[in-house]
Design a protein around this motif. Structure first.
Motif, PDB file in Angstrom:
ATOM      1  N   ILE A  79      28.888  36.862  31.781  1.00  0.00           N
ATOM      2  CA  ILE A  79      28.792  36.313  33.012  1.00  0.00           C
ATOM      3  C   ILE A  79      29.646  37.220  34.205  1.00  0.00           C
ATOM      4  O   ILE A  79      31.001  37.141  34.120  1.00  0.00           O
ATOM      5  N   PHE A  80      29.063  38.091  34.816  1.00  0.00           N
ATOM      6  CA  PHE A  80      29.672  38.813  36.239  1.00  0.00           C
ATOM      7  C   PHE A  80      29.586  38.018  37.395  1.00  0.00           C
ATOM      8  O   PHE A  80      28.512  37.547  37.793  1.00  0.00           O
ATOM      9  N   CYS A  81      31.010  37.289  37.788  1.00  0.00           N
ATOM     10  CA  CYS A  81      30.897  36.484  38.929  1.00  0.00           C
ATOM     11  C   CYS A  81      32.076  37.041  39.873  1.00  0.00           C
ATOM     12  O   CYS A  81      32.988  37.802  39.592  1.00  0.00           O
ATOM     13  N   HIS A  82      31.858  36.578  40.963  1.00  0.00           N
ATOM     14  CA  HIS A  82      32.871  36.735  42.243  1.00  0.00           C
ATOM     15  C   HIS A  82      34.124  35.961  41.974  1.00  0.00           C
ATOM     16  O   HIS A  82      34.003  34.776  41.132  1.00  0.00           O
ATOM     17  N   GLN A  83      35.335  36.340  42.475  1.00  0.00           N
ATOM     18  CA  GLN A  83      36.475  35.402  42.452  1.00  0.00           C
ATOM     19  C   GLN A  83      36.443  34.192  43.279  1.00  0.00           C
ATOM     20  O   GLN A  83      37.433  33.282  42.887  1.00  0.00           O
ATOM     21  N   ASN A 150      26.985  36.854  43.198  1.00  0.00           N
ATOM     22  CA  ASN A 150      27.945  35.862  43.210  1.00  0.00           C
ATOM     23  C   ASN A 150      28.284  35.442  41.752  1.00  0.00           C
ATOM     24  O   ASN A 150      29.410  35.023  41.402  1.00  0.00           O
ATOM     25  N   PHE A 151      26.977  35.311  40.948  1.00  0.00           N
ATOM     26  CA  PHE A 151      27.054  34.788  39.754  1.00  0.00           C
ATOM     27  C   PHE A 151      25.783  35.124  39.074  1.00  0.00           C
ATOM     28  O   PHE A 151      24.898  34.937  39.781  1.00  0.00           O
ATOM     29  N   PHE A 152      26.022  36.065  37.986  1.00  0.00           N
ATOM     30  CA  PHE A 152      24.565  35.997  37.059  1.00  0.00           C
ATOM     31  C   PHE A 152      25.220  36.454  35.533  1.00  0.00           C
ATOM     32  O   PHE A 152      26.313  36.736  35.301  1.00  0.00           O
ATOM     33  N   ILE A 153      24.360  36.234  34.733  1.00  0.00           N
ATOM     34  CA  ILE A 153      24.468  36.171  33.292  1.00  0.00           C
ATOM     35  C   ILE A 153      23.736  37.590  32.840  1.00  0.00           C
ATOM     36  O   ILE A 153      22.534  37.622  33.097  1.00  0.00           O
ATOM     37  N   ILE A 154      24.266  38.479  31.991  1.00  0.00           N
ATOM     38  CA  ILE A 154      23.735  39.372  31.486  1.00  0.00           C
ATOM     39  C   ILE A 154      23.462  39.059  30.031  1.00  0.00           C
ATOM     40  O   ILE A 154      24.499  38.774  29.197  1.00  0.00           O
TER      41      ILE A 154
END
Length: 262
Positions: A79-83, A150-154
């Motif tokens: 999960i690559f996401c913003h702070q 802002n939020f996505f899943i690899i």
């Protein structure tokens, strides 16, 4: 004598279920995000939180950060996401239901986000942010050509990466989705509701990345002859040219006239 042999199994073994990864410039805000995730069920032994420390300077950007995170993550889902997001609404149980839906729809999905756009330009969004509360512009899940960062899943069960020659903090969601598409994989927006403090920031740096991305895509679509070991063929962005030039007689004529022989 071979000193060590290791059999590669059919399924990849992951040490964690979820890896969260974030580019951090404001540590207190990042800690607030992590705490909100933990309060929504992302606190077990099978969850890890990784971050890039960009407080003093940008050690990593969106593109380099993703590629490093893919290597470092132990989770099945990265999960690559913003702070500056907060898990105010949906929890881990709901996310797992959404992932089950995707796995049933397409086990080879690559990216799943909470906002994106289709090839028609239509927005697909599930979020609360300064643009509005409880935005649900679906249906979900829905295939898209890009996702918001802002939020996505690899899905770590498939192999994708960001374009290594690109730099910056914009359009890496688009880049990932298009790289996945090139590999025959698909990206989706899912019904997972969280809060994003920012409405988005399209500044000068955005257009710098956009111009560089245009150059990358131009180079990818260049007309080119291909020479594998057992054949010769031509590919361009035109179906008509591909059909005509790859006709045996025409191809032979062009090769004899224009292709320099060693």
């Amino acid at each position: 004598m071979v000193s060590f042999l290791r059999k590669i199994e059919g399924e990849i073994n992951f040490h964690k279920k979820y890896t969260f990864c974030t580019l951090v410039t404001r540590p207190n805000e990042y800690k607030e995000m992590v705490l909100s995730a933990e309060q929504k069920g992302f606190s077990a032994h099978d969850v890890e939180f990784l971050f890039f420390d960009n407080k003093a300077s940008n050690q990593f950007d969106g593109f380099s950060g993703i590629n490093r995170a893919i290597k470092e993550a132990q989770g099945e889902y990265l999960i690559f996401c913003h702070q500056d997001i907060l898990f105010k609404y949906d929890d881990r149980e709901i996310l797992e239901e959404r992932i089950k839906e995707l796995n049933k729809l397409n086990p080879k999905w690559a990216i799943a986000g909470n906002a994106g756009r289709k090839t028609t330009g239509k927005h697909v969004v599930r979020i609360s942010d300064p643009h509005g509360e409880n935005i649900a512009d679906g249906p979900f899940p829905q295939e898209v050509m890009s996702v918001d960062e802002n939020f996505f899943i690899i899905n770590q069960k498939v192999n994708i990466a960001a374009t290594t020659i690109l730099k910056g903090f914009h359009l890496y969601g688009l880049d990932l989705c298009q790289n996945a598409s090139f590999l025959g994989l698909k990206s989706y927006v899912i019904d997972f509701h969280l809060f994003h403090k920012s409405a988005g920031n399209v500044d000068k740096s955005y257009y710098v990345v956009q111009n560089e991305y245009i150059k990358v895509q131009q180079n990818r679509k260049i007309s080119q002859w291909f020479f594998p070991m057992c054949s010769i063929f031509f590919i361009s962005s035109s179906n008509f040219l591909n059909f005509i030039i790859n006709q045996k007689k025409i191809k032979k004529l062009i090769l004899n006239l224009f292709i320099k022989k060693d």
